[in-house]
Write a protein that holds these residues in place. Structure first.
Motif, short mmCIF file in Angstrom:
data_model
loop_
_atom_site.label_atom_id
_atom_site.label_comp_id
_atom_site.label_asym_id
_atom_site.label_seq_id
_atom_site.Cartn_x
_atom_site.Cartn_y
_atom_site.Cartn_z
N GLY A 1 -3.36 18.27 -49.15
CA GLY A 1 -4.07 18.87 -47.83
C GLY A 1 -5.50 18.52 -47.96
O GLY A 1 -6.35 18.17 -46.77
N MET B 1 -8.35 16.69 -45.45
CA MET B 1 -9.26 17.26 -44.72
C MET B 1 -10.48 16.21 -44.95
O MET B 1 -11.66 16.14 -44.07
N ASP C 1 -10.48 13.60 -42.42
CA ASP C 1 -10.20 14.07 -41.12
C ASP C 1 -11.25 13.22 -40.08
O ASP C 1 -12.38 13.48 -40.29
N MET D 1 -12.08 13.98 -36.86
CA MET D 1 -12.49 14.86 -36.08
C MET D 1 -13.84 15.44 -36.85
O MET D 1 -15.09 15.41 -36.49
N TYR E 1 -15.14 25.12 -38.88
CA TYR E 1 -13.71 25.10 -39.00
C TYR E 1 -13.21 26.08 -39.66
O TYR E 1 -12.28 26.81 -39.54
N MET F 1 -13.00 28.95 -37.50
CA MET F 1 -12.02 28.92 -36.77
C MET F 1 -10.69 29.29 -37.51
O MET F 1 -9.89 30.10 -36.94
N PHE F 2 -10.61 28.97 -38.38
CA PHE F 2 -9.00 29.07 -39.14
C PHE F 2 -8.96 30.61 -39.82
O PHE F 2 -7.96 31.24 -39.73
N MET G 1 -7.72 33.19 -37.46
CA MET G 1 -6.33 32.84 -36.96
C MET G 1 -5.50 34.23 -37.20
O MET G 1 -5.45 34.68 -38.26
N ASP H 1 -2.22 33.81 -37.69
CA ASP H 1 -1.22 33.36 -38.80
C ASP H 1 -1.92 33.28 -40.11
O ASP H 1 -2.80 32.87 -40.27
N TYR I 1 -0.70 32.10 -42.99
CA TYR I 1 -0.84 30.86 -43.50
C TYR I 1 -1.93 30.10 -43.09
O TYR I 1 -2.77 29.41 -43.88
N LEU I 2 -2.13 29.94 -41.84
CA LEU I 2 -3.32 28.99 -41.53
C LEU I 2 -4.61 29.61 -41.89
O LEU I 2 -5.74 28.98 -41.96
N ARG J 1 -5.93 28.63 -44.99
CA ARG J 1 -6.29 27.10 -45.00
C ARG J 1 -8.01 27.12 -44.96
O ARG J 1 -8.33 26.37 -45.29
N ILE K 1 -10.68 24.74 -46.62
CA ILE K 1 -11.93 23.99 -46.09
C ILE K 1 -13.14 24.19 -46.78
O ILE K 1 -14.03 23.31 -46.91
#
Lengths: 87, 563
Positions: B69, B73, B76, B78, B105, B108-109, B112, B114, B116-117, B120, B124
């Protein structure tokens, strides 16, 4: 530019693993690929962009390809989603 | 000497050793100014750093999914474009741009819903730290070669920190941040190293080479203990190691009484991970596989396919037989996609088999999924909450229809699949002889049976002391069930908490119970008890207990026996 709508069938939506597979497919395409999801337009080659959108199971998304190989790339992406993105 | 207590713990074990305080290097971007002419150069630095980061991660990714993962990243598009954009638009150096892009980012995560997210976000952050470190031309802090055995003390430990760590020399982990589901906690648990996380202020209280004694199970940390305390912890450590060895030995036992009666000691499971855990602890069968998680963690009623996948995996992973209980849910639990009416008495309401018989399509999807999975292992089907012969017949009729439909489609399944029922209602106890002629097995659900027989709500604090499975009415009911079953060649298991209660083991054995199913952690103790008991003695105890008129008399008898 070509586009097609499709419903995401992955159980937990586009979580890390299926999103990763999705992005890998997209990255191998030459076209510029966008995912239209509701109001949002996402970059198909960005794992973070796709994951952050939180696309859930049963959601309709639209794949938009632009470029010389757009026809073939669209088929690639639609097939990838239909086959369950490695799940 | 200083003592710290932590409330939330998730691992076990004692560690005594020297502290190694790891200053976690959260690198801040350097703020050197640049001009328009420097942009190209900053971009080049960025590309070089990305290549180096990618190379570092590739090595780590060989042994870990997490870093796969991380790798995505780093590459990525973006993120890469965002960084380049920031350098150009704001004319800032590459470190500031990387920091800004990744932080955006991360925030933002972390916001969230969720979980799990959300986690993440930490990944990051970890990647950001790696890139900034590379840009500052610093080497990774190397914990891969520890000279002595140490207790690692840190603010927090990321996967990157622990991946290269010399774990053979780590006695324990203490971190200031993180919860019991954090990376370090999960990792420590899986390799059996004591860990305490969320210990606020520990970085200020401990310096390198302080002596630390910790009890991860109780959540105690002693910094620079005096000789007496140290001795106490050395003893605790010895005892802990002995008890672990003892438990592991017990788990490897075959549950056979001194006079040769073989008993099945099985585990209860609520998901696939529980089956993995059962395998780890030498538990050879699952006496109760609760299917509810499939329904509760889903966005809609799970399809036949979704369920088939899970049951198949369960059957393949389970080393022996696995008993799948059909949906056992009631008005007290909610499904996110189905509205249950408010009920005044949910325990006496629309629940379990009653729902299945009303929502036939939902029931059929489950039965077909179980049937199809039965081609891949030894599966048994069990209905919950049955109160009447009609219900059992109705359920079996639907099951026959499912079998027929599968045969027509040419789907394989176990034609001889065993079908049984829970005995957990007073009605099913009174009709147990009749039921015994219609099923292959019974499983006694002592939690509900006790509650319904005694008319005591165990959740009600005023009367919960009256909830007691040693009540003579409950014991007589168990006896009645086992006798009726055995005279019809039907086997009897028990999957309530009573089955894992050490004070009840000898009594249940004496009453003739064939299978005990309990949480996996209990199995070692119960196996050992069975091995040290003779069935004849147990029968005598059961006989005595059955003459008792009071709960207190029974409790006294079993306590004397278990001493």
């Amino acid at each position: 530019m070509v586009s097609e709508k499709i419903i995401v069938k992955n159980k937990s939506g586009l979580h890390l693993r299926p999103a990763g597979v999705f992005v890998k497919y997209a990255s191998n395409c030459k076209s510029d690929i966008k995912v239209v999801f509701g109001e949002k337009k996402l970059e198909a080659k960005s794992i973070l962009n796709i994951m952050a959108a939180g696309i859930k199971c049963g959601t309709e998304i639209e794949i938009v390809c632009t470029g010389e190989t757009e026809e073939a790339d669209l088929v690639t992406m639609i097939n990838a989603i239909e086959s369950g993105l490695g799940e | 000497m200083e003592k710290i207590h932590i409330k939330k713990t998730s691992s076990d074990g004692i560690a005594i050793g020297q502290a190694m305080v790891v200053q976690i290097q959260e690198y801040s971007p350097e703020k050197y100014p640049i001009t328009k002419d420097d942009i190209k150069q900053e971009e080049t630095k960025f590309y070089e750093a990305m290549d180096k980061a990618q190379a570092e991660i590739a090595i780590l990714a060989e042994n870990s999914d997490i870093f796969e993962g991380h790798s995505m990243m780093v590459t990525d598009v973006m993120l890469r474009d965002t960084v380049l954009q920031i350098i150009q638009d704001e004319i800032v150096n590459v470190q500031i741009a990387v920091n800004k892009a990744y932080m955006e980012y991360m925030v933002m995560f972390e916001a969230m819903e969720d979980e799990y997210l959300r986690e993440r976000g930490a990944d990051i952050k970890d990647v950001r730290n790696r890139i900034i470190r590379i840009l500052q031309k610093r080497e990774e802090v190397n914990l891969s070669n520890l000279a002595n055995e140490v207790i690692v003390v840190a603010k927090d430990l990321s996967p990157s920190d622990t991946a290269t760590m010399d774990l053979d020399h780590v006695l324990g982990f203490i971190t200031e941040e993180g919860g019991v589901t954090s990376h370090v906690c999960i990792m420590a648990k899986s390799i059996g190293i004591p860990a305490l996380v969320g210990v606020s202020g520990i970085m200020k209280q401990v310096v390198n080479k302080d002596t630390i004694a910790m009890d991860a199970g109780k959540g105690i940390i002693v910094i620079n203990p005096d000789e007496a305390t140290l001795e106490e912890y050395r003893n605790l450590e010895r005892l802990y190691k002995l008890s672990r060895i003892e438990l592991e030995k017990s788990e490897k036992l075959e549950a056979i009484t001194l006079d040769g009666r073989e008993i099945k000691i099985f585990g209860n499971a609520g998901n696939i991970e529980d089956i993995d855990n059962a395998n780890k602890h030498n538990v050879s069968g699952i006496g109760l596989f609760r299917s509810e998680f499939l329904y509760m963690e889903n966005k809609n009623f799970p399809t036949e396919e979704e369920q088939f996948d899970i049951y198949k995996e369960a059957a393949q992973k389970c080393t022996g037989e696995i008993t799948i209980r059909t949906l056992d849910i009631g008005g007290d639990k909610e499904l996110p996609y189905y509205r249950f009416d408010q009920e005044e008495n949910p325990y006496l309401g629309w629940r379990a088999i009653r729902i299945s018989l009303d929502l036939v399509d939902v029931f059929k999807a489950q039965l077909k999924a179980i049937l199809r999975a039965s081609a891949f292992g030894h599966i048994r089907i069990m209905y919950p909450m049955i109160i009447s012969i009609e219900e059992l017949e109705q359920a079996n009729t639907i099951l026959s229809e499912c079998k027929e439909e599968l045969r027509e489609k040419g789907c394989k399944f176990d034609e001889e699949i065993e079908v049984g029922m829970m005995i957990e209602t007073p009605a099913s106890v009174l009709l147990v002889e009749e039921f015994a002629q219609l099923v292959d097995f019974f499983s006694i659900g002592t939690n509900d049976l006790t509650q319904y027989l005694l008319a005591v709500d165990r959740g009600n604090n005023k009367i919960s002391h009256m909830y007691n499975s040693f009540h003579p009415a409950v014991i007589k009911a168990i006896k009645k069930i086992i006798d009726a079953a055995h005279s019809n060649q039907v086997s009897v298991g028990m999957c309530g908490e009573f089955a894992g209660d050490e004070t009840a083991t000898k009594l249940l054995l004496g009453l003739g119970l064939d299978e005990f199913s309990m949480s996996v952690g209990q199995t070692g103790k119960i196996k050992k008890l069975i091995c040290n008991t003779s069935y004849q003695d147990a029968e005598k105890l059961a006989h005595k207990v059955l003459t008792c008129k009071k709960t207190s008399e029974i409790e006294l008898l079993v306590l004397e026996e278990s001493r």
